[in-house]
Design a protein around this motif. Sequence first.
Motif: not given
Length: 271
Positions: A20-43
């Motif tokens: 699960q921790s690996i799945e969640r880490a990749f969820d975060l990497l994809e969220a960063l990629a989708d953000s189009g730039g920088s994003v904070g913890l709340s984002g």
Amino acid sequence: MRNAHTTEQPSPARSGGGVQSIERAFDLLEALADSGGSVGLSGLAQRSGLPLPTIHRLIRTLVDLGYVRQEQSRQYVLGPRLIRLGESAGRLLSTWAMPHLAGLVEQLGETANLAMLDGDQVVYVAQVPGRHAMRMFTEVGRRVSPHCTAVGKALLADAPEAEVLALLKRTGMAQHTEHTITDPQTFLGQLGRVREHGYALDDGEHEIGVRCVAARVPDAPSTIAFSISGPAPRMTQELIDRAVPLLSGAAEALSAALRADQPDQSGATGR
């Protein structure tokens, strides 16, 4: 692209021994990629649906490993260690695409390209030159703006309108020729026609005397599209009418190949 205005729930844990921790880490990497730039913890919490303590723990690990970088603003961006992985994945994507590009050139004679959306730009990642002595010289690695190319229109057609408008504002919609679309609402109208007809056209909008037709690869892990380009006198309506179903067929075939290599819900690959 994902809609940044919707809150996503964390992906369900897969059976079959998934970590699960690996799945969640990749969820975060994809969220960063989708953000189009920088994003904070709340984002990141809004995009991933994960609790803040979990995000903080995982993001610190990713920062320590170099896959994420923290800016002075305390926002997070994708880190430089991902570049090597991206380059390797890009080469593999090119390898998978080459038979389809070669088939398009064999049937149509004109230069065939594979392009992807990378941030706010379109980058050409694979190409097979046409058979003619006079052909297009859009080389692999070249970056262009989406608003003036057929591949750009194909890649943005399914994106949320707000994201498209934000991208156009950032890029500025520079006028390359007298045919370049420089009005955002006119461009949105073009995207509507792409969705209706399933393909996009560029008629001298980036370079005078050059026409291009493109179709997006559906259900791909990255936003990618095939295109055929050539001098306007050869890129007749008859050739475009022939090209559209061939481009769509190549796009569907590459999509099927990419899906076959993805893990299914049990964690096993589709092969």
